[in-house]
Design a protein around this motif. Structure first.
Motif, PDB file in Angstrom:
ATOM      1  N   PHE A  54     -16.520   1.779  16.786  1.00 36.48           N
ATOM      2  CA  PHE A  54     -17.320   0.810  17.573  1.00 36.48           C
ATOM      3  C   PHE A  54     -17.458   1.098  19.123  1.00 36.48           C
ATOM      4  CE2 PHE A  54     -14.268  -1.398  14.581  1.00 36.48           C
ATOM      5  CZ  PHE A  54     -15.041  -2.116  14.077  1.00 36.48           C
ATOM      6  N   ARG A  55     -17.384   2.373  19.494  1.00 35.85           N
ATOM      7  CA  ARG A  55     -17.633   2.826  20.694  1.00 35.85           C
ATOM      8  C   ARG A  55     -19.228   2.888  20.811  1.00 35.85           C
ATOM      9  NH1 ARG A  55     -14.943   5.979  24.098  1.00 35.85           N
ATOM     10  NH2 ARG A  55     -13.672   6.545  22.682  1.00 35.85           N
ATOM     11  N   PRO A  56     -20.088   3.081  20.043  1.00 30.75           N
ATOM     12  CA  PRO A  56     -21.670   3.030  20.152  1.00 30.75           C
ATOM     13  C   PRO A  56     -21.792   1.684  20.400  1.00 30.75           C
ATOM     14  CG  PRO A  56     -20.844   4.746  18.201  1.00 30.75           C
ATOM     15  CD  PRO A  56     -19.734   3.902  18.608  1.00 30.75           C
ATOM     16  N   LEU A  57     -21.311   0.572  19.730  1.00 34.61           N
ATOM     17  CA  LEU A  57     -21.636  -0.800  20.090  1.00 34.61           C
ATOM     18  C   LEU A  57     -21.244  -1.253  21.394  1.00 34.61           C
ATOM     19  CD1 LEU A  57     -22.759  -3.198  18.862  1.00 34.61           C
ATOM     20  CD2 LEU A  57     -20.654  -3.840  17.652  1.00 34.61           C
ATOM     21  N   PHE A  58     -20.207  -0.785  21.937  1.00 30.79           N
ATOM     22  CA  PHE A  58     -19.735  -1.234  23.165  1.00 30.79           C
ATOM     23  C   PHE A  58     -20.746  -0.518  24.313  1.00 30.79           C
ATOM     24  CE2 PHE A  58     -15.995  -2.611  20.944  1.00 30.79           C
ATOM     25  CZ  PHE A  58     -15.944  -4.084  21.393  1.00 30.79           C
ATOM     26  N   THR A  59     -21.017   0.765  24.086  1.00 30.56           N
ATOM     27  CA  THR A  59     -21.931   1.576  24.948  1.00 30.56           C
ATOM     28  C   THR A  59     -23.232   0.816  24.782  1.00 30.56           C
ATOM     29  OG1 THR A  59     -20.660   3.655  24.340  1.00 30.56           O
ATOM     30  CG2 THR A  59     -22.788   4.073  25.313  1.00 30.56           C
ATOM     31  N   GLU A  60     -23.626   0.608  23.890  1.00 30.63           N
ATOM     32  CA  GLU A  60     -25.060  -0.034  23.771  1.00 30.63           C
ATOM     33  C   GLU A  60     -24.789  -1.523  24.551  1.00 30.63           C
ATOM     34  OE1 GLU A  60     -28.897  -0.844  22.863  1.00 30.63           O
ATOM     35  OE2 GLU A  60     -27.920   1.047  22.790  1.00 30.63           O
ATOM     36  N   GLN A  61     -23.955  -2.210  24.341  1.00 28.94           N
ATOM     37  CA  GLN A  61     -23.771  -3.640  24.969  1.00 28.94           C
ATOM     38  C   GLN A  61     -23.716  -3.491  26.473  1.00 28.94           C
ATOM     39  OE1 GLN A  61     -19.977  -5.304  25.196  1.00 28.94           O
ATOM     40  NE2 GLN A  61     -20.660  -7.346  24.597  1.00 28.94           N
ATOM     41  N   GLU A  62     -23.017  -2.404  27.005  1.00 30.11           N
ATOM     42  CA  GLU A  62     -23.014  -2.104  28.495  1.00 30.11           C
ATOM     43  C   GLU A  62     -24.245  -1.707  28.904  1.00 30.11           C
ATOM     44  OE1 GLU A  62     -19.791  -0.154  31.699  1.00 30.11           O
ATOM     45  OE2 GLU A  62     -19.852   0.855  29.750  1.00 30.11           O
ATOM     46  N   ARG A  63     -25.141  -0.863  28.232  1.00 33.64           N
ATOM     47  CA  ARG A  63     -26.366  -0.560  28.702  1.00 33.64           C
ATOM     48  C   ARG A  63     -27.133  -1.839  28.556  1.00 33.64           C
ATOM     49  NH1 ARG A  63     -27.644   2.994  24.862  1.00 33.64           N
ATOM     50  NH2 ARG A  63     -26.395   4.761  25.968  1.00 33.64           N
ATOM     51  N   ALA A  64     -27.161  -2.570  27.768  1.00 33.02           N
ATOM     52  CA  ALA A  64     -28.251  -3.813  27.672  1.00 33.02           C
ATOM     53  C   ALA A  64     -27.703  -4.731  28.876  1.00 33.02           C
ATOM     54  CB  ALA A  64     -27.955  -4.402  26.381  1.00 33.02           C
ATOM     55  N   VAL A  65     -26.565  -4.792  29.214  1.00 31.45           N
ATOM     56  CA  VAL A  65     -25.945  -5.739  30.471  1.00 31.45           C
ATOM     57  C   VAL A  65     -26.812  -5.053  31.438  1.00 31.45           C
ATOM     58  CG1 VAL A  65     -24.148  -6.520  31.412  1.00 31.45           C
ATOM     59  CG2 VAL A  65     -24.231  -6.652  29.129  1.00 31.45           C
ATOM     60  N   ASP A  66     -26.467  -4.007  31.852  1.00 27.74           N
ATOM     61  CA  ASP A  66     -26.738  -2.886  33.038  1.00 27.74           C
ATOM     62  C   ASP A  66     -28.391  -3.191  33.127  1.00 27.74           C
ATOM     63  OD1 ASP A  66     -24.272  -2.106  33.608  1.00 27.74           O
ATOM     64  OD2 ASP A  66     -24.526  -0.233  32.879  1.00 27.74           O
ATOM     65  N   GLU A  67     -29.107  -3.081  31.957  1.00 23.33           N
ATOM     66  CA  GLU A  67     -30.699  -3.265  31.956  1.00 23.33           C
ATOM     67  C   GLU A  67     -31.092  -4.692  32.089  1.00 23.33           C
ATOM     68  OE1 GLU A  67     -31.917  -0.776  28.825  1.00 23.33           O
ATOM     69  OE2 GLU A  67     -30.914   1.125  29.780  1.00 23.33           O
TER      70      GLU A  67
END
Length: 84
Positions: free
Chosen positions: A17-30
């Motif tokens: 699940f790490r890639p999904l949470f990383t993608e979520q964090e990136r989307a929120v930051d952007e």
């Protein structure tokens, strides 16, 4: 629904699940709400959150950050039930 924050311990099974949470964090930051919503839906489809007594939480938002911290909030009723 206030946010709760804590340090987290990654247990076996988290790595997928790490890639999904990383993608979520990136989307929120952007500030990409559409992408963040897709991540939210994927997280909610794949994971559950339970209370200490083992009963399921009806609705939740979970962010697990690369720095070993997490933020989450939850609601004891389904958003669909609340909005009716």
């Amino acid at each position: 629904m206030p946010w709760t924050h804590a340090e987290v311990e990654e247990l076996p099974g988290f790595e997928e699940f790490r890639p999904l949470f990383t993608e979520q964090e990136r989307a929120v930051d952007e500030e990409d709400r559409e992408r963040a919503d897709v991540c939210y839906t994927q997280i909610r489809s794949a994971l559950t959150m339970t209370l200490p007594d083992g009963s399921p939480v009806a609705e939740f938002m979970l962010h697990i950050h690369d720095d070993g911290t997490a933020g989450w909030r939850w609601h004891d009723e389904s958003f669909d039930a609340v909005n009716q």
